[in-house]
Design a protein around this motif. Sequence first.
Motif, PDB file in Angstrom:
ATOM      1  N   PRO A 228       4.898 -29.088  16.293  1.00 23.26           N
ATOM      2  CA  PRO A 228       5.242 -28.973  14.871  1.00 23.26           C
ATOM      3  C   PRO A 228       5.173 -27.554  14.325  1.00 23.26           C
ATOM      4  CG  PRO A 228       3.118 -30.081  15.168  1.00 23.26           C
ATOM      5  CD  PRO A 228       3.765 -29.999  16.512  1.00 23.26           C
ATOM      6  N   GLN A 299       1.835 -39.695  16.912  1.00 22.89           N
ATOM      7  CA  GLN A 299       2.647 -38.505  17.135  1.00 22.89           C
ATOM      8  C   GLN A 299       3.822 -38.811  18.063  1.00 22.89           C
ATOM      9  OE1 GLN A 299       2.573 -36.092  15.364  1.00 22.89           O
ATOM     10  NE2 GLN A 299       0.550 -35.218  14.990  1.00 22.89           N
ATOM     11  N   GLU A 303       3.720 -36.566  12.375  1.00 24.85           N
ATOM     12  CA  GLU A 303       4.027 -35.233  11.851  1.00 24.85           C
ATOM     13  C   GLU A 303       5.315 -35.249  11.038  1.00 24.85           C
ATOM     14  OE1 GLU A 303       4.023 -31.374  10.822  1.00 24.85           O
ATOM     15  OE2 GLU A 303       2.374 -32.418  11.831  1.00 24.85           O
ATOM     16  N   SER A 306       4.789 -36.957   7.731  1.00 25.48           N
ATOM     17  CA  SER A 306       4.022 -36.068   6.853  1.00 25.48           C
ATOM     18  C   SER A 306       4.929 -35.030   6.203  1.00 25.48           C
ATOM     19  CB  SER A 306       2.909 -35.375   7.651  1.00 25.48           C
ATOM     20  OG  SER A 306       2.009 -36.318   8.192  1.00 25.48           O
ATOM     21  N   GLN A 307       5.854 -34.487   6.985  1.00 22.89           N
ATOM     22  CA  GLN A 307       6.810 -33.521   6.442  1.00 22.89           C
ATOM     23  C   GLN A 307       7.707 -34.178   5.390  1.00 22.89           C
ATOM     24  OE1 GLN A 307       7.169 -30.267   7.187  1.00 22.89           O
ATOM     25  NE2 GLN A 307       6.140 -29.923   9.141  1.00 22.89           N
TER      26      GLN A 307
END
Length: 418
Positions: A228, A299, A303, A306-307
Amino acid sequence: MTTSQPTTFGQQLFFSPESGAWKSLRPDVTGEADDAKRQQILSEAAAAREELKAVLLSSLQMQHVVALAGSGTSLGEINGPSMWTLWDHCVNSNPDTGKDERKPTEQANAVIAEIGYETAVEQENIEALLSRCDAYLQIKKSEQVEKFVSVSKGVILKECSAFLDGADDSKLASHRTFLHRLSRRRVRDSRMKLFTTNYDLCFERAAGKQGLVLLDGFSFTQPRQFDPRFFLYDIVRRPSTGDEVGNPLEGVFHLYKLHGSVNWDQSSSGDIEIKTDPTPETACLIYPAKGKYQQSYVQPHLELISQYLAALREPNTCLIVSGFGFNDDHLSEPIVAAVRTNPHLRLIIVNPSADDLTSRSKENNRYWDALYNLAKQGEDVWLINATFSEFAEMIPDLKSLTPAQRLTRDIKSLVKPT
């Protein structure tokens, strides 16, 4: 006896929160005998197109532009698989032969009977079927069901990959136009962020053909591994004069594949690499199932989610949603929450059935109802009844305006209507 409401599918319309009404963009006036009325309809449509163009133009100049692309962007001319197509190929022995000639395989019939899936109630829905299989396997071991799930995953992986093999590049024209116009950002603005639930490589291939650069969270060396930190990188052009000051490269955008990709392979150690032909067992995908919400919290999907959540909270943001049916709770709920809590968010929803979905409350889901009600209340929510390819052509090209046109636009934005 109730009569069915006429559909507006295929008509280009848009809903303005300012007027609280749908406006036709390209009306069919062939049946209108009154010339004066026909001219009035065409004049109103031209005014509506100018209004929408102004909205889109101002949207592209917001500090943050975010797009969410669903499976609808891979349908149409490019002929990507729909959810029905995936059911057809996973369940039926003679797929692509028409609805009246479908014959489920013996294995599919046996699995449907074993897990108690009622097609008459839950319809021919591959997501619902695989969800039932997953739930069944949680409480009972069944080699037959396990084999069906494994084979279905292989079919889904193949169907989401094969349609691009040898495909004419002209079929990606809409994707190229969409990326080209949204990625032409001013230097002081952030890079366009494209989130997609699609497994296929339509956007990657379109970006390559268009000469654009995408940052997808993978390294720039071989093997390309996911990290990430690469989302924090950018690309600048260094002048040949030796000056250390560089300028951001044009045509760069971020790509976040929320449900994985057909070319993501996950090793036993957990490393994720770009590979041409991952197996169904190692492919890093969130397959169609109700458990997508839970799978999003491992994962690399954690990630990416979350973005996604962070992007919706940014001020001065325009979110464009196209080809997405609001059937995924973990993606739809944050959008509704963002509209209610982020006062600087503009939401533009593009769907060829947007009018139908918002006018038939008994047939659609609660997210369409919530967003339509927010739009009617005056929130900055715009609805466009159009296909992905039609919308791509509607997006104005920021650099196509002459200096005189830009000056006229700026003056109009300063002049308040009397």
